[in-house]
Design an enzyme around this catalytic site. Structure first.
Site, short mmCIF file in Angstrom:
data_model
loop_
_atom_site.label_atom_id
_atom_site.label_comp_id
_atom_site.label_asym_id
_atom_site.label_seq_id
_atom_site.Cartn_x
_atom_site.Cartn_y
_atom_site.Cartn_z
N ARG A 166 45.46 32.81 49.41
CA ARG A 166 44.76 31.51 49.45
C ARG A 166 45.74 30.39 49.78
O ARG A 166 46.87 30.39 49.32
CB ARG A 166 44.10 31.23 48.10
CG ARG A 166 42.91 32.11 47.78
CD ARG A 166 42.41 31.93 46.36
NE ARG A 166 42.59 33.14 45.57
CZ ARG A 166 42.46 33.23 44.25
NH1 ARG A 166 42.13 32.16 43.55
NH2 ARG A 166 42.66 34.38 43.63
N ASN B 189 38.19 42.85 32.60
CA ASN B 189 38.78 41.74 33.36
C ASN B 189 38.67 42.11 34.84
O ASN B 189 39.54 42.79 35.38
CB ASN B 189 40.24 41.54 32.92
CG ASN B 189 40.94 40.39 33.66
OD1 ASN B 189 40.44 39.88 34.65
ND2 ASN B 189 42.10 40.00 33.17
N GLY C 180 52.08 37.95 37.29
CA GLY C 180 52.90 38.90 38.05
C GLY C 180 54.18 38.33 38.62
O GLY C 180 55.27 38.87 38.40
N LEU D 91 51.59 32.34 37.89
CA LEU D 91 51.84 32.73 39.27
C LEU D 91 51.50 34.21 39.43
O LEU D 91 52.33 35.10 39.21
CB LEU D 91 53.31 32.48 39.63
CG LEU D 91 53.88 31.09 39.27
CD1 LEU D 91 55.37 31.02 39.61
CD2 LEU D 91 53.11 29.99 40.00
N HIS E 254 42.04 30.04 35.19
CA HIS E 254 43.12 30.71 34.45
C HIS E 254 43.26 30.12 33.04
O HIS E 254 44.31 30.23 32.41
CB HIS E 254 44.48 30.57 35.16
CG HIS E 254 44.58 31.30 36.46
ND1 HIS E 254 45.15 30.74 37.59
CD2 HIS E 254 44.20 32.55 36.81
CE1 HIS E 254 45.11 31.62 38.59
NE2 HIS E 254 44.54 32.72 38.14
N ASN F 75 58.03 38.33 36.69
CA ASN F 75 58.91 39.35 37.28
C ASN F 75 59.91 38.86 38.31
O ASN F 75 60.82 39.61 38.67
CB ASN F 75 58.06 40.46 37.93
CG ASN F 75 57.27 41.24 36.89
OD1 ASN F 75 57.85 41.87 36.03
ND2 ASN F 75 55.95 41.15 36.97
N LYS G 193 40.61 45.45 35.39
CA LYS G 193 41.52 45.84 34.32
C LYS G 193 40.68 45.92 33.05
O LYS G 193 39.80 45.08 32.85
CB LYS G 193 42.63 44.80 34.12
CG LYS G 193 43.54 44.62 35.34
CD LYS G 193 44.52 43.48 35.12
CE LYS G 193 45.29 43.18 36.39
NZ LYS G 193 46.01 41.92 36.37
N ARG H 40 35.85 38.80 31.15
CA ARG H 40 36.44 37.61 31.76
C ARG H 40 35.50 37.13 32.85
O ARG H 40 35.07 37.92 33.70
CB ARG H 40 37.80 37.92 32.39
CG ARG H 40 38.38 36.72 33.11
CD ARG H 40 39.64 37.06 33.91
NE ARG H 40 40.14 35.86 34.57
CZ ARG H 40 40.78 35.87 35.75
NH1 ARG H 40 41.00 37.00 36.38
NH2 ARG H 40 41.20 34.75 36.28
#
Ligand code: ADP
Ligand code: UVW
Ligand code: MG
Length: 395
Positions: free
Chosen positions: A239, A8, A327, A207, A178, A331, A15, A89
């Site tokens: 962005r 990814n 992320g 997000l 996404h 969180n 990742k 990906r």
């Protein structure tokens, strides 16, 4: 046991995970960050232990070489792990790719050609794909596209209101991104509620560094905030998201060229442009310390998400779930509270204690009397890529 290596790659990171697609078990995982930014950082997890080191990775080709080295250093070289397929990906698949696709030379070239429509992402994917194909030439490499899940958008959602001949000539339409995340997260939200995904109207808010909202009706994407490129829609790490196209013309006519505007909107905007920091943790800290620019950045960030939330509530005729992921979504309780505030009229009410919980698994954060179930569901693009790659190999 056949395993899938999932790669990814983002604009400045790769990742990776080694996954058994049957059981979903993760046999190894890791991350190379800050590619092309001086010293890169590698973190590799295998057999319950994590090793971290500074590495040199000027680009994604070198970064992939460092991943190979990490497996060797852990005493389990990639070539000896029985990798049956590699799942990559790929953010932009354009109109060409509507599902997972085995990568041959022509497909690899097409991914390069689509770079103009995902300038932060496709060039990085192309380098990692080349490096992986050279290392593992005898196993299938499968591209799983962010755009594929949005193939179900109706024409009135994917068509921009411009001259159709010009749009067709230049391939200007909404693709959405996404998608792998929106797909796996909406499925897991349905699993958590023990209801068939086919029965649910869902709004997923992804997000992360990049960010997008998706309206999902019965498991199918029916609208999404990113467009032709991953620049439209929500305020992101660096962005701008939505901006009057007239502002771009104004900048071009005022002396900036296309590359200047590209760098402005993709790299020097969003949280970074507004507050000086790309990372939500730093923006929150600055705001808590009294920095007014950071406080304003957070209000703009939340307002834009609410704008799409309202739009999709109307498009779907109400919603059964609102799902936060990636992320920030997973969180940051304060962002979730800001997005969901004062929406009781719509049947949306958070439970403050549930929202504040720092649990890492999928969970409900709305109150018991909230008509809409608000959830936090960790995204797992890697598991979904492994699953889709496994299916292609099995065919
Ligand atoms: N514990 C946390 N608290 C606050 N923000 C976080 C936390 N963890 C991650 N983030 C935010 O999530 C963003 C990255 O999200 P992620 O989904 O990993 O992005 P990407 O995959 O696009 O690189 C970071 O910019 C950071 O602001
Ligand atoms: C499509 C996109 O913006 O991806 P990411 O969030 O990984 O940058
Ligand atoms: Mg991401």
């Amino acid at each position: 046991m056949p395993t899938v290596l999932v790669v990814n790659s983002g604009s400045s990171s790769i990742k990776y995970q080694l996954i058994d697609p049957g059981s979903g078990e993760r046999l190894a995982s890791g991350l190379i960050e800050r590619i092309g930014q001086g010293t890169a950082r590698s973190s590799h997890r295998h057999d319950g232990s994590t090793s971290e080191r500074n590495v040199s990775a000027a680009d994604h080709t070198e970064a992939f070489g460092e991943i190979v080295r990490s497996f060797e250093a852990a005493g389990s070289p990639l070539l000896e792990l029985g990798v049956a397929a590699v799942g990559h990906r790929v953010v932009q698949g354009g109109a060409d790719f509507v599902g997972p696709t085995v990568i041959d030379d022509a497909v690899a070239q097409r991914i390069v050609d689509l770079s103009e429509l995902a300038p932060l992402h496709n060039p990085a994917h192309a380098q990692a794909i080349d490096a992986a194909r050279q290392l593992l030439p005898d196993v299938p490499h499968i591209a799983v596209f962010d755009t594929a899940f949005h193939q179900t958008l109706p024409a009135d959602a994917y068509t921009y209101a411009v001259d159709p001949d010009v749009a067709a000539q230049y391939g200007v339409r909404r693709y959405g991104f996404h998608g792998t995340s929106h797909q796996v997260v909406s499925q897991r939200a349905a699993d958590l509620l023990k209801r068939p995904v086919a029965e649910l109207r869902q709004i997923v808010l992804h997000l992360g560094n990049g960010a997008s909202a998706c309206a999902i009706d019965g498991g199918l994407s029916v609208d999404t905030s990113m467009g032709l490129t991953p620049l439209e829609g929500l305020v992101m790490g660096s962005r701008s998201g939505d901006i009057d196209p007239g502002a771009i013309l104004h900048l071009l006519r005022s002396g900036m060229d296309a590359d200047d505007v590209d760098a402005l909107l993709n790299q020097r905007s969003g949280l970074r442009g507004l507050s000086g920091s790309v990372d939500m943790r730093d923006v929150q800290q600055s705001a808590a310390d009294g920095d007014e620019r950071a406080a304003l950045a957070l209000r703009i960030y939340g307002r834009r998400i609410r704008h799409y939330l309202g739009a999709y509530l109307v498009e779907l005729g109400g919603a059964d779930t609102i799902v936060f992921t990636a992320g920030v979504g997973e969180n940051v309780a304060a962002v979730r509270a800001d997005v969901c505030r004062d929406l009781e009229w719509f049947g949306i009410r958070l439970d403050p204690e549930r929202n504040a919980s720092r649990a890492s698994e999928a969970r409900l954060i709305s109150a018991d009397d909230s008509r809409v179930a608000v959830l936090v569901v960790p995204t797992d693009e890697e598991a979904e890529i492994a699953r889709q790659a496994g299916e292609v190999v099995a065919r």
